[in-house]
Design a protein around this motif. Structure first.
Motif, PDB file in Angstrom:
ATOM      1  N   LEU A  18       0.845  -1.198   0.076  1.00 15.81           N
ATOM      2  CA  LEU A  18       0.117   0.005  -0.067  1.00 15.81           C
ATOM      3  C   LEU A  18       0.673   1.380  -0.148  1.00 15.81           C
ATOM      4  CD1 LEU A  18      -2.953   1.159   0.169  1.00 15.81           C
ATOM      5  CD2 LEU A  18      -2.787   0.971   2.406  1.00 15.81           C
ATOM      6  N   SER A  19       2.215   1.318   0.779  1.00 14.90           N
ATOM      7  CA  SER A  19       2.878   2.505   0.764  1.00 14.90           C
ATOM      8  C   SER A  19       3.300   2.828  -0.915  1.00 14.90           C
ATOM      9  CB  SER A  19       4.103   2.021   1.475  1.00 14.90           C
ATOM     10  OG  SER A  19       5.087   1.279   0.878  1.00 14.90           O
ATOM     11  N   CYS A  20       3.225   1.922  -1.827  1.00 11.95           N
ATOM     12  CA  CYS A  20       3.580   2.422  -3.235  1.00 11.95           C
ATOM     13  C   CYS A  20       2.529   3.545  -3.626  1.00 11.95           C
ATOM     14  CB  CYS A  20       3.671   1.433  -4.297  1.00 11.95           C
ATOM     15  SG  CYS A  20       2.018   0.919  -4.802  1.00 11.95           S
ATOM     16  N   LEU A  25       2.155   9.260  -5.215  1.00 12.89           N
ATOM     17  CA  LEU A  25       1.839  10.580  -5.067  1.00 12.89           C
ATOM     18  C   LEU A  25       3.183  11.569  -4.908  1.00 12.89           C
ATOM     19  CD1 LEU A  25      -1.126  10.290  -2.631  1.00 12.89           C
ATOM     20  CD2 LEU A  25      -1.078  10.366  -5.244  1.00 12.89           C
ATOM     21  N   ASN A  26       4.051  11.164  -3.946  1.00 14.67           N
ATOM     22  CA  ASN A  26       5.221  11.821  -3.481  1.00 14.67           C
ATOM     23  C   ASN A  26       6.068  12.198  -4.929  1.00 14.67           C
ATOM     24  OD1 ASN A  26       6.656  13.358  -1.761  1.00 14.67           O
ATOM     25  ND2 ASN A  26       8.212  11.674  -1.342  1.00 14.67           N
ATOM     26  N   GLN A  27       6.097  11.197  -5.622  1.00 18.12           N
ATOM     27  CA  GLN A  27       6.971  11.320  -6.972  1.00 18.12           C
ATOM     28  C   GLN A  27       6.560  12.376  -7.878  1.00 18.12           C
ATOM     29  OE1 GLN A  27       7.812   7.449  -8.422  1.00 18.12           O
ATOM     30  NE2 GLN A  27       9.392   7.081  -6.963  1.00 18.12           N
ATOM     31  N   ILE A  28       4.988  12.311  -8.128  1.00 13.97           N
ATOM     32  CA  ILE A  28       4.677  13.162  -9.142  1.00 13.97           C
ATOM     33  C   ILE A  28       4.423  14.764  -8.877  1.00 13.97           C
ATOM     34  CG2 ILE A  28       3.003  11.500 -10.012  1.00 13.97           C
ATOM     35  CD1 ILE A  28       0.740  12.977  -8.731  1.00 13.97           C
ATOM     36  N   VAL A  29       4.768  14.925  -7.496  1.00 16.75           N
ATOM     37  CA  VAL A  29       4.776  16.498  -7.225  1.00 16.75           C
ATOM     38  C   VAL A  29       5.965  17.314  -7.716  1.00 16.75           C
ATOM     39  CG1 VAL A  29       3.625  16.151  -5.127  1.00 16.75           C
ATOM     40  CG2 VAL A  29       6.145  16.126  -4.831  1.00 16.75           C
ATOM     41  N   ALA A  40      -1.211  10.087 -15.095  1.00 17.16           N
ATOM     42  CA  ALA A  40      -0.525   9.223 -15.967  1.00 17.16           C
ATOM     43  C   ALA A  40       0.615   8.762 -15.324  1.00 17.16           C
ATOM     44  CB  ALA A  40      -0.424   9.507 -17.357  1.00 17.16           C
ATOM     45  N   SER A  41       1.521   9.544 -14.775  1.00 14.36           N
ATOM     46  CA  SER A  41       3.000   9.326 -14.568  1.00 14.36           C
ATOM     47  C   SER A  41       2.806   8.706 -13.013  1.00 14.36           C
ATOM     48  CB  SER A  41       3.874  10.505 -14.349  1.00 14.36           C
ATOM     49  OG  SER A  41       4.887  10.241 -13.730  1.00 14.36           O
ATOM     50  N   ALA A  42       1.837   8.850 -12.059  1.00 14.26           N
ATOM     51  CA  ALA A  42       1.808   8.471 -10.850  1.00 14.26           C
ATOM     52  C   ALA A  42       1.374   7.061 -11.092  1.00 14.26           C
ATOM     53  CB  ALA A  42       0.959   9.318 -10.117  1.00 14.26           C
ATOM     54  N   ILE A  77      -5.070  13.154  -4.311  1.00 14.83           N
ATOM     55  CA  ILE A  77      -5.593  12.203  -3.607  1.00 14.83           C
ATOM     56  C   ILE A  77      -5.699  10.728  -4.646  1.00 14.83           C
ATOM     57  CG2 ILE A  77      -7.797  11.455  -2.639  1.00 14.83           C
ATOM     58  CD1 ILE A  77      -8.728  14.592  -3.211  1.00 14.83           C
ATOM     59  N   GLY A  78      -5.039   9.872  -3.652  1.00 12.83           N
ATOM     60  CA  GLY A  78      -5.233   8.378  -4.319  1.00 12.83           C
ATOM     61  C   GLY A  78      -6.041   7.603  -3.565  1.00 12.83           C
ATOM     62  N   ALA A  79      -6.671   6.604  -3.937  1.00  8.15           N
ATOM     63  CA  ALA A  79      -7.598   5.608  -3.405  1.00  8.15           C
ATOM     64  C   ALA A  79      -7.376   4.145  -3.719  1.00  8.15           C
ATOM     65  CB  ALA A  79      -9.040   5.893  -3.551  1.00  8.15           C
TER      66      ALA A  79
END
Length: 110
Positions: A18-20, A25-29, A40-42, A77-79
């Motif tokens: 789940l941590s992925c 999210l952290n990478q796309i910022v 799309a990247s995330a 936000i991701g779910a």
């Protein structure tokens, strides 16, 4: 990743998986300004085996409306769903330069 007591039924390997979502999210910022490109990247970084990826959205921090171009402030936000729980992960920007970030995890039954 902050852990809710409702996630205690998840195994350590499931929580690691789940941590992925937070990592994506952290990478796309650090990416492009186009919301479509960022989503799309995330999504390409989210690799689940036991979870179902539900969605990823970028909304305005003031309006909570979907954005087409990233502008401060905003919320990503991701779910994902497993074991009957929908788990939300989010990052929110705060105005200013450089942007300040807050993050967290939320969960609720599906």
């Amino acid at each position: 990743m902050p852990i809710s007591s409702r996630l205690r039924r998840f195994s350590r390997s499931e929580l690691d998986e789940l941590s992925c979502l937070f990592t994506a999210l952290n990478q796309i910022v650090r990416g492009a300004s186009s919301v479509k490109d960022l989503v799309a990247s995330a999504a390409s970084h989210i690799k689940f085996r036991r979870f179902k990826f539900d969605y990823l959205r970028i909304v305005g921090g003031d309006s909570f409306e979907d954005l087409e171009q990233v502008k401060l402030p905003f919320i990503i936000i991701g779910a994902a769903t497993a074991h009957g729980l929908r788990v939300f992960e989010y990052l929110c920007s705060r105005s200013g330069y450089p942007p300040k970030w807050c993050s967290g995890s939320l969960d609720r039954s599906v």
